[in-house]
Design a protein around this motif. Structure first.
Motif, mmCIF file in Angstrom:
data_model
loop_
_atom_site.group_PDB
_atom_site.id
_atom_site.type_symbol
_atom_site.label_atom_id
_atom_site.label_comp_id
_atom_site.label_asym_id
_atom_site.label_seq_id
_atom_site.Cartn_x
_atom_site.Cartn_y
_atom_site.Cartn_z
ATOM 1 N N VAL A 12 -40.115 53.505 -74.304
ATOM 2 C CA VAL A 12 -40.395 53.492 -72.865
ATOM 3 C C VAL A 12 -39.119 53.082 -72.134
ATOM 4 O O VAL A 12 -38.536 52.036 -72.445
ATOM 5 N N ALA A 13 -38.662 53.896 -71.185
ATOM 6 C CA ALA A 13 -37.437 53.568 -70.456
ATOM 7 C C ALA A 13 -37.436 54.249 -69.091
ATOM 8 O O ALA A 13 -38.372 54.984 -68.754
ATOM 9 N N ARG A 14 -36.394 53.959 -68.329
ATOM 10 C CA ARG A 14 -36.170 54.668 -67.059
ATOM 11 C C ARG A 14 -34.785 55.290 -67.121
ATOM 12 O O ARG A 14 -33.881 54.753 -67.751
ATOM 13 N N THR A 15 -34.648 56.422 -66.449
ATOM 14 C CA THR A 15 -33.351 57.082 -66.451
ATOM 15 C C THR A 15 -33.128 57.755 -65.102
ATOM 16 O O THR A 15 -34.018 57.743 -64.250
ATOM 17 N N SER A 16 -31.933 58.318 -64.906
ATOM 18 C CA SER A 16 -31.612 58.929 -63.617
ATOM 19 C C SER A 16 -30.365 59.799 -63.767
ATOM 20 O O SER A 16 -29.577 59.607 -64.700
ATOM 21 N N LEU A 17 -30.195 60.737 -62.823
ATOM 22 C CA LEU A 17 -28.942 61.507 -62.783
ATOM 23 C C LEU A 17 -27.858 60.727 -62.050
ATOM 24 O O LEU A 17 -26.674 61.042 -62.160
ATOM 25 N N LYS A 18 -28.269 59.738 -61.244
ATOM 26 C CA LYS A 18 -27.296 58.904 -60.510
ATOM 27 C C LYS A 18 -27.568 57.452 -60.896
ATOM 28 O O LYS A 18 -28.384 56.775 -60.279
ATOM 29 N N LEU A 19 -26.878 57.004 -61.918
ATOM 30 C CA LEU A 19 -27.241 55.734 -62.539
ATOM 31 C C LEU A 19 -26.726 54.507 -61.808
ATOM 32 O O LEU A 19 -25.620 54.514 -61.272
ATOM 33 N N ARG A 20 -27.513 53.473 -61.908
ATOM 34 C CA ARG A 20 -27.015 52.136 -61.576
ATOM 35 C C ARG A 20 -26.529 51.506 -62.878
ATOM 36 O O ARG A 20 -25.384 51.147 -62.996
ATOM 37 N N ASN A 21 -27.421 51.395 -63.860
ATOM 38 C CA ASN A 21 -27.029 50.809 -65.149
ATOM 39 C C ASN A 21 -26.724 51.921 -66.155
ATOM 40 O O ASN A 21 -27.611 52.695 -66.506
ATOM 41 N N PRO A 22 -25.470 51.991 -66.632
ATOM 42 C CA PRO A 22 -25.104 53.052 -67.580
ATOM 43 C C PRO A 22 -25.948 53.031 -68.856
ATOM 44 O O PRO A 22 -26.051 54.039 -69.544
#
Ligand code: HEC
Length: 190
Positions: free
Chosen positions: A81-91
């Protein structure tokens, strides 16, 4: 629910990752349940902290508690279970090739008018020879509480604290209703 979307399947095949045209309603429901409880605990702690201590204090919730709550959800369910993004805050939340393809597809769906609150996708994929069920659900921003830390103008103390913790932060400049990222879940299948 998002049935397998032919455009996305083509995108995923182009990444070289095999996709099985296979659906599993029970796993979809389980994934949605895990996301719902993870998101409601995170949002609950975030809102409580914003009310009691303000946004600089609440950064701690996102910084410490978001990964901890994701780990708790993973431990309770046996899923990743995680969160992700194309514009990251945390690498550390960087998407893999599959997640990147799905996130791009989510952006395209939202641009085509789909309600970002309802955008989700699941598929069974091969990961290093292991059949794996994967599920992603878009996370749109809401004016409150998200934009205090992801919006176009941040309070100077918030901006300063974020810069300290995340020197490469790319997760600002959002407007309400835009897709901030996605929940990403997976579990190996037999
Ligand atoms: C108090 C500040 C704050 C608020 C409010 C906030 N965030 Fe964040 N957000 C953060 C921080 C800090 C991180 C980095 C967390 C980490 O280190 O994993 C983050 C990370 C994320 C991520 C993970 C991907 C990444 O870029 O690392 C998503 C998705 C996200 N936030 C969405 C939201 C949404 C949606 C809301 C509103 C419900 C919201 N955030 C509200 C500070 C905040």
């Amino acid at each position: 629910m998002s049935r397998i979307n032919p455009i996305l399947v083509a995108t995923l095949l182009a990444t070289g990752l095999p996709v099985h045209a296979e659906q599993n309603a029970a796993l979809d429901d389980e994934a949605r349940g895990i996301v719902k409880s993870f998101f409601s605990s995170l949002k609950g702690e975030l809102v409580a902290s914003l009310e009691s201590g303000g946004p600089v204090e609440a950064i701690k919730v996102c910084n410490d508690r978001a990964p901890a709550l994701a780990n708790e959800a993973a431990a309770a369910s046996g899923w990743r279970v995680a969160r992700t993004s194309l514009k990251l805050r945390n690498p550390a939340n960087a998407p893999d090739a599959w997640e990147t393809a799905v996130l791009r597809n989510f952006e395209a769906s939202a641009a085509a008018g789909e309600d970002p609150n309802k955008i989700e996708f699941s598929a069974v994929v091969d990961q290093q020879g292991q059949r794996t069920y994967r599920y992603m659900k878009a996370i749109p921003t809401a004016e409150k509480p998200c934009l205090a830390c992801h919006g176009k103008t941040l309070a100077p103390q918030v901006a300063a604290r974020l810069k300290e913790l995340y020197p490469d932060d790319r997760a600002t400049g959002y407007a309400a209703g835009e897709i901030r990222g996605a929940f990403t879940l997976s579990r190996p299948l037999q």
